[in-house]
Design a protein around this motif. Structure first.
Motif, mmCIF file in Angstrom:
data_model
loop_
_atom_site.group_PDB
_atom_site.id
_atom_site.type_symbol
_atom_site.label_atom_id
_atom_site.label_comp_id
_atom_site.label_asym_id
_atom_site.label_seq_id
_atom_site.Cartn_x
_atom_site.Cartn_y
_atom_site.Cartn_z
ATOM 1 N N ASP A 161 14.530 -52.255 -20.856
ATOM 2 C CA ASP A 161 14.875 -51.965 -22.243
ATOM 3 C C ASP A 161 15.785 -50.753 -22.356
ATOM 4 O OD1 ASP A 161 13.037 -53.916 -23.854
ATOM 5 O OD2 ASP A 161 11.779 -53.086 -22.278
ATOM 6 N N SER A 162 15.651 -49.815 -21.421
ATOM 7 C CA SER A 162 16.537 -48.656 -21.396
ATOM 8 C C SER A 162 16.835 -48.294 -19.954
ATOM 9 C CB SER A 162 15.911 -47.461 -22.126
ATOM 10 O OG SER A 162 14.707 -47.050 -21.493
ATOM 11 N N VAL A 163 17.953 -47.608 -19.762
ATOM 12 C CA VAL A 163 18.414 -47.255 -18.420
ATOM 13 C C VAL A 163 19.014 -45.858 -18.447
ATOM 14 C CG1 VAL A 163 19.936 -47.854 -16.495
ATOM 15 C CG2 VAL A 163 19.012 -49.668 -17.953
ATOM 16 N N THR A 164 18.703 -45.065 -17.435
ATOM 17 C CA THR A 164 19.437 -43.828 -17.178
ATOM 18 C C THR A 164 20.221 -44.005 -15.886
ATOM 19 O OG1 THR A 164 17.757 -42.403 -18.197
ATOM 20 C CG2 THR A 164 19.257 -41.360 -16.641
ATOM 21 N N PHE A 165 21.501 -43.601 -15.885
ATOM 22 C CA PHE A 165 22.217 -43.561 -14.611
ATOM 23 C C PHE A 165 22.998 -42.263 -14.506
ATOM 24 C CE2 PHE A 165 25.485 -45.692 -17.248
ATOM 25 C CZ PHE A 165 26.635 -44.997 -16.902
ATOM 26 N N CYS A 166 23.191 -41.803 -13.271
ATOM 27 C CA CYS A 166 23.879 -40.537 -13.020
ATOM 28 C C CYS A 166 25.349 -40.751 -12.737
ATOM 29 C CB CYS A 166 23.244 -39.811 -11.835
ATOM 30 S SG CYS A 166 21.653 -39.073 -12.219
ATOM 31 N N SER B 38 14.422 -40.320 -22.646
ATOM 32 C CA SER B 38 14.014 -41.724 -22.742
ATOM 33 C C SER B 38 12.506 -41.836 -22.900
ATOM 34 C CB SER B 38 14.472 -42.493 -21.497
ATOM 35 O OG SER B 38 15.874 -42.499 -21.391
ATOM 36 N N LEU B 39 11.767 -41.087 -22.094
ATOM 37 C CA LEU B 39 10.308 -41.086 -22.218
ATOM 38 C C LEU B 39 9.884 -40.630 -23.605
ATOM 39 C CD1 LEU B 39 10.446 -41.556 -19.150
ATOM 40 C CD2 LEU B 39 8.730 -39.753 -18.864
ATOM 41 N N MET B 40 10.529 -39.588 -24.090
ATOM 42 C CA MET B 40 10.182 -39.059 -25.413
ATOM 43 C C MET B 40 10.518 -40.051 -26.521
ATOM 44 S SD MET B 40 11.464 -35.135 -24.790
ATOM 45 C CE MET B 40 11.072 -34.516 -26.438
ATOM 46 N N ALA B 41 11.599 -40.805 -26.331
ATOM 47 C CA ALA B 41 12.017 -41.761 -27.361
ATOM 48 C C ALA B 41 11.111 -42.983 -27.439
ATOM 49 C CB ALA B 41 13.462 -42.198 -27.111
ATOM 50 N N TRP B 42 10.465 -43.331 -26.320
ATOM 51 C CA TRP B 42 9.619 -44.528 -26.285
ATOM 52 C C TRP B 42 8.145 -44.233 -26.560
ATOM 53 C CZ3 TRP B 42 11.818 -48.840 -26.976
ATOM 54 C CH2 TRP B 42 12.956 -49.269 -26.293
ATOM 55 N N THR B 43 7.724 -42.977 -26.474
ATOM 56 C CA THR B 43 6.294 -42.662 -26.489
ATOM 57 C C THR B 43 5.969 -41.588 -27.519
ATOM 58 O OG1 THR B 43 6.503 -40.879 -24.852
ATOM 59 C CG2 THR B 43 6.218 -43.123 -23.989
ATOM 60 N N LYS B 44 4.665 -41.280 -27.591
ATOM 61 C CA LYS B 44 4.202 -40.119 -28.354
ATOM 62 C C LYS B 44 3.218 -39.343 -27.482
ATOM 63 C CE LYS B 44 0.371 -42.512 -30.689
ATOM 64 N NZ LYS B 44 0.444 -43.687 -29.818
ATOM 65 N N LYS B 45 2.990 -38.117 -27.817
ATOM 66 C CA LYS B 45 2.100 -37.276 -27.020
ATOM 67 C C LYS B 45 0.714 -37.909 -26.907
ATOM 68 C CE LYS B 45 4.396 -32.888 -28.035
ATOM 69 N NZ LYS B 45 4.848 -32.593 -26.674
ATOM 70 N N ARG C 266 16.730 -41.903 -31.361
ATOM 71 C CA ARG C 266 15.561 -41.060 -31.047
ATOM 72 C C ARG C 266 15.851 -40.191 -29.821
ATOM 73 N NH1 ARG C 266 13.076 -46.083 -31.823
ATOM 74 N NH2 ARG C 266 12.469 -46.250 -29.621
ATOM 75 N N ALA C 267 16.511 -40.787 -28.829
ATOM 76 C CA ALA C 267 16.855 -40.037 -27.614
ATOM 77 C C ALA C 267 17.813 -38.896 -27.939
ATOM 78 C CB ALA C 267 17.468 -40.980 -26.576
ATOM 79 N N LYS C 268 18.721 -39.133 -28.872
ATOM 80 C CA LYS C 268 19.683 -38.099 -29.264
ATOM 81 C C LYS C 268 18.967 -36.899 -29.880
ATOM 82 C CE LYS C 268 23.492 -39.660 -30.897
ATOM 83 N NZ LYS C 268 24.519 -40.254 -31.801
ATOM 84 N N LYS C 269 17.953 -37.180 -30.678
ATOM 85 C CA LYS C 269 17.196 -36.089 -31.286
ATOM 86 C C LYS C 269 16.400 -35.333 -30.222
ATOM 87 C CE LYS C 269 14.851 -35.002 -35.547
ATOM 88 N NZ LYS C 269 14.503 -35.523 -36.894
ATOM 89 N N ALA C 270 15.832 -36.070 -29.264
ATOM 90 C CA ALA C 270 15.116 -35.425 -28.163
ATOM 91 C C ALA C 270 16.076 -34.583 -27.334
ATOM 92 C CB ALA C 270 14.439 -36.482 -27.296
ATOM 93 N N ARG C 271 17.291 -35.093 -27.109
ATOM 94 C CA ARG C 271 18.299 -34.324 -26.363
ATOM 95 C C ARG C 271 18.584 -33.005 -27.069
ATOM 96 N NH1 ARG C 271 24.599 -36.107 -26.042
ATOM 97 N NH2 ARG C 271 24.373 -35.443 -28.221
ATOM 98 N N LYS C 272 18.715 -33.041 -28.377
ATOM 99 C CA LYS C 272 18.961 -31.822 -29.149
ATOM 100 C C LYS C 272 17.813 -30.834 -28.980
ATOM 101 C CE LYS C 272 20.820 -29.093 -32.241
ATOM 102 N NZ LYS C 272 22.002 -28.263 -31.892
#
Length: 349
Positions: free
Chosen positions: A195-200, A69-76, A222-228
């Protein structure tokens, strides 16, 4: 009780229910990396609907969910705002920095809850010397604060800050179902503030593995690509997703029972001289106990409890954490409190 022990270290120690095991055995599966696993698709659709989001993504853990999620919303080089003692900062192996390339700005909250005005003050102004603030992270319930719950009004106030500044809000909702039960609201009402949520699925819901990220469709792609990138491209993930479906259908509605056992445990511990529980923080299924008054580190207390078949977590040097869950009964927490009373007497003698 699990394997003859009262295991209060975490709600991640739970084993899958019999219904989950059957569902996993007969799960209809395909190659998820190719979008062909029907059971995973169903879990993701259910999750998105439950949270009122456009799409969702099954991931291996809450930590992975937060990081993608962090990677999908931001850039380095960007900066994110989060609460001073947030799980993302303390317990996710600095993934935000090491992999996301992000700077973190920590805002001190009251019982883990940031004030909207403090969040707004932390947003970087436009300046050639500064990183850009591109994400605000919330946590509900708040782990280190003792399972405290942020109410919808508090979340909305921070969401409004994000809207004014064009900054999305990500919720680490590892225990969002506990938050919803404690507040008496739906998970969608909580998720509407973000805007986005992670739950376990593996915290309090008895799943053996897994978490879900939900949000807008383009964010999920974007999150899917980061997951990969993180090695999370899954194959026949329906075997795991099947347990998640059972969890959403059968387990989410009962987490309030764990809050009751946590309150019984907290009130019992609070009566024991030498240890301290701040009952204000016991709002969900977590109880934190301070051993400073004993002059004994938490690890020594948990070792002594372990010899009595009661397991607890030494979360910090003088802080012990107890977490209730599906396999912990009222009798179990009373037994655990009695064992603690014996331990304290032994340590003080």
């Amino acid at each position: 009780m699990l394997k003859g022990r009262i295991d209060l270290r975490s709600d991640t120690v739970t084993e899958p229910t019999d219904e989950m095991r059957v569902a996993m055995h007969y799960a209809d599966v395909g190659d998820d990396a190719r979008g062909e696993d029907p059971t995973t698709r169903r879990l993701e659709a259910m999750s998105a609907e439950m949270l009122g989001k456009e799409a969702a993504l099954f991931v291996t853990s809450g930590t992975q969910g937060n990081l993608v999620s962090l990677m999908a919303w931001t850039k380095k080089g960007d900066e994110i705002i989060l609460e001073h003692d947030s799980h993302i900062f303390w317990y996710e192996v600095a993934g935000a920095a090491a992999i996301g390339g992000l700077l973190t700005w920590r805002v001190k909250g009251e019982l883990g809850i940031m004030r909207a005005e403090d969040v707004e003050a932390a947003i970087r102004p436009e300046n050639i010397h500064f990183p850009v603030t591109t994400l605000i992270c919330l946590e509900n319930t708040h782990n280190v604060a003792g399972g405290t719950v942020m109410n919808v009004e508090q979340m909305k106030a921070i969401h409004d800050v994000g809207v004014r500044h064009g900054i999305p809000i990500h919720l680490d909702g590892a225990r969002i179902f506990n938050a919803a039960a404690a507040l008496g609201v739906s998970t969608r009402e909580i998720a509407d503030c973000c805007d986005s949520v992670t739950f376990c699925l593996s915290k309090g819901l008895c799943c053996p593995v897994g978490a879900v990220v939900a949000g807008p469709k383009d964010f999920i792609e974007r999150a899917k690509k980061a997951r990969k990138m993180l090695g999370g491209g899954l194959r026949q993930s329906g075997v795991l997703a099947a347990a998640g479906i059972v969890a959403l259908e059968k387990m989410t509605g009962r987490v309030g029972e764990d809050h009751k056992t946590a309150r019984i445990l907290a009130e019992s511990i609070a009566e024991i001289p030498g240890v301290k529980v701040d009952l204000r923080t016991v709002q969900s299924n977590i109880v934190r106990m301070d051993t400073t008054g004993l002059g004994v580190p938490a690890a020594k207390v948990t070792e002594a409890l372990g010899r009595r078949n009661v397991l607890a977590l030494p979360q910090q040097k003088y802080a012990v954490r107890f977490v209730t869950h599906y396999y912990v009964t009222e009798d179990d927490v009373r037994t655990a409190a009695d064992a603690l009373r014996e331990v304290v007497g032994e340590l003080e003698s």
